[in-house]
Design a protein around this motif. Structure first.
Motif, PDB file in Angstrom:
ATOM      1  N   ALA A  73       0.838  -1.137   0.014  1.00  8.46           N
ATOM      2  CA  ALA A  73      -0.102  -0.006   0.035  1.00  8.46           C
ATOM      3  C   ALA A  73       0.915   1.112   0.035  1.00  8.46           C
ATOM      4  O   ALA A  73       2.016   1.074   0.472  1.00  8.46           O
ATOM      5  N   PRO A  74       0.364   2.431  -0.321  1.00  8.40           N
ATOM      6  CA  PRO A  74       1.326   3.528  -0.726  1.00  8.40           C
ATOM      7  C   PRO A  74       1.616   4.225   0.703  1.00  8.40           C
ATOM      8  O   PRO A  74       2.706   4.936   1.196  1.00  8.40           O
ATOM      9  N   SER A  75       0.745   4.062   1.700  1.00 11.88           N
ATOM     10  CA  SER A  75       0.956   4.561   2.930  1.00 11.88           C
ATOM     11  C   SER A  75       0.040   4.149   4.210  1.00 11.88           C
ATOM     12  O   SER A  75      -0.731   3.085   3.701  1.00 11.88           O
ATOM     13  N   VAL A  76       0.253   4.340   5.442  1.00 11.74           N
ATOM     14  CA  VAL A  76      -0.358   3.829   6.197  1.00 11.74           C
ATOM     15  C   VAL A  76      -0.851   5.108   7.394  1.00 11.74           C
ATOM     16  O   VAL A  76      -0.444   5.717   7.342  1.00 11.74           O
ATOM     17  N   THR A  77      -2.087   4.828   7.912  1.00 10.68           N
ATOM     18  CA  THR A  77      -2.476   5.801   9.308  1.00 10.68           C
ATOM     19  C   THR A  77      -2.791   4.946  10.260  1.00 10.68           C
ATOM     20  O   THR A  77      -3.255   3.740  10.192  1.00 10.68           O
ATOM     21  N   ASN A  80      -6.015   2.887   9.647  1.00  9.80           N
ATOM     22  CA  ASN A  80      -6.420   1.817   8.761  1.00  9.80           C
ATOM     23  C   ASN A  80      -5.112   0.557   8.771  1.00  9.80           C
ATOM     24  O   ASN A  80      -5.171  -0.144   8.098  1.00  9.80           O
ATOM     25  N   SER A  83      -5.735  -3.292   8.884  1.00 11.22           N
ATOM     26  CA  SER A  83      -6.260  -3.931   7.754  1.00 11.22           C
ATOM     27  C   SER A  83      -5.256  -4.622   7.365  1.00 11.22           C
ATOM     28  O   SER A  83      -5.350  -5.466   6.465  1.00 11.22           O
ATOM     29  N   LEU A  84      -3.786  -4.488   7.616  1.00  9.89           N
ATOM     30  CA  LEU A  84      -2.583  -5.269   7.123  1.00  9.89           C
ATOM     31  C   LEU A  84      -2.386  -6.392   8.160  1.00  9.89           C
ATOM     32  O   LEU A  84      -2.734  -6.421   9.271  1.00  9.89           O
TER      33      LEU A  84
END
Ligand SMILES: *[C@@H]1O[C@H](CO)[C@@H](O)[C@H](O)[C@H]1NC(C)=O
Ligand SMILES: *[C@@H]1O[C@H](CO)[C@@H](O)[C@H](O)[C@H]1NC(C)=O
Length: 335
Positions: A73-77, A80, A83-84
């Motif tokens: 994925a391009p990034s994480v917060t 979210n 979800s990984l």
């Protein structure tokens, strides 16, 4: 008239409650009990530390989620990240051998009052027998390992460490401090106190926690690998924290509330990020990548860079014994 109005009102209330019943009212979680904050450890960072505490909300801005060194994925917060999968490594966007600003930043260094801009993560777990375990999780964006015969080993991106105070019916009874693959446990009475609160000493670079100041050697014979601690800046978790309840039977986290600046952050972040089972730093680099080297030290293979760590969920929050590794857990009665 009054009778009619009351009748109409009660009919209305009945209608409202019937209409409202399918909607699940979200119960406000209990806040952190005051006895937890009153007995929260005061931890001394090393006076010449170079890798200070970090805010996880800042850390996640500098990483991309990778599996087998390829981004997923391009990034994480923080909203979210859960979800990984557990195979994910939150991998630095920058070459860590350049020691980018977010790794070497001093913004998390506590001030003279013990306030760090990096919130401590408090996890509260109720257990049978009137026990409440209060975990204090400390996060750093970088772990600088140690030197063996002048050679650097065990660096990694992301570093989760913890102390834990066990309360029985609201009274503190034991203190646990994590260090490397293990840790140490003491009766609460045995601990050094600062303003009546248990005191911890955090090793420079590795951020391992100890109950007494000075040098602490570990893992290798002959004092080859040692942590240094001293009475450097005090980090007071009560001044800035994100706090959560953990239900061991369902393995779920709920927000208890925040203190200091984190009190605002926690509202938008929620508790889901604690369910992330992956690693908070880069996967161990292959030979020669980023200057990676590995050496056989006795039966151990030690590398310059190792993999980043798992988060609080993987630290045996449901433990019955005081220690993370429950087998052979002894609770020392003196320092
Ligand atoms: C998380 O949210 C950000 C911002 O909305 C988005 O760019 C990113 O792809 C999301 N990551 C995951 C793993 O869902
Ligand atoms: C927490 O849950 C685990 C897994 O179900 C269980 O083994 C453990 O005994 C529980 N801890 C407590 C204190 O009940």
């Amino acid at each position: 008239m009054v009778g009619f109005a009351l009748q109409a009102l009660s009919a209305l209330l009945l209608t409202l409650s019937v209409a409202a019943s399918p909607v699940r009212v979200k119960k406000r979680a209990d806040p952190v009990p005051s006895f937890v904050l009153a007995n929260a450890p005061l931890a001394h960072l090393y006076s010449k530390e170079q890798w200070w505490p970090s805010d996880i909300s800042v850390h996640v801005q500098h990483v991309v989620p990778e599996v087998n060194f390829a981004s997923v994925a391009p990034s994480v917060t923080l909203q979210n990240i859960s979800s990984l999968g557990s195979d994910v490594f939150l991998t630095s966007k920058d070459d860590v051998t350049d020691q980018p600003d977010w790794i070497t930043s001093v913004v998390g260094k506590p001030d003279a009052d013990g306030l760090s801009s990096a919130p401590v993560t408090i996890v509260l777990v109720n257990k049978p027998g009137g026990i409440l375990d209060a975990f204090f999780f400390y996060f750093y964006s970088y772990d600088h390992g140690g030197k063996v015969l002048g050679i650097e080993f065990g660096d990694h991106v992301g570093d989760w460490e913890h102390t834990m105070v066990r309360f029985t019916n609201g009274a503190p009874t034991a203190f646990y401090l994590s260090a490397h693959s293990g840790g140490s446990a003491y009766t609460f009475a045995a601990t050094e106190k600062t303003n009546g609160r248990p005191t911890a000493y955090i090793g420079v670079g590795t951020h391992a926690n100890y109950a007494s100041s000075g040098q602490h050697c570990h893992d290798l014979p002959g004092d080859l690998l040692c942590d240094q601690t001293d009475a450097g800046p005090i980090w007071d978790p009560a001044l800035n924290y994100r706090a959560f309840w953990f239900d061991n039977s369902t393995q779920t986290f709920t927000v208890a509330g925040g203190g200091g600046a984190a009190a605002n952050e926690i509202r938008s972040e929620g508790a889901s990020w604690l369910s992330f089972q992956g690693k908070w730093g880069d996967e161990q680099y292959d030979f020669l990548e980023h200057g990676q080297y590995c050496l056989e030290l006795g039966s151990l293979e030690e590398c310059r860079f190792s993999s980043g760590p798992t988060g609080p969920i993987a630290k045996n929050l449901g433990r019955t014994a005081v220690c993370q590794k429950e087998d052979g857990c002894t609770i020392a009665t003196s320092l």
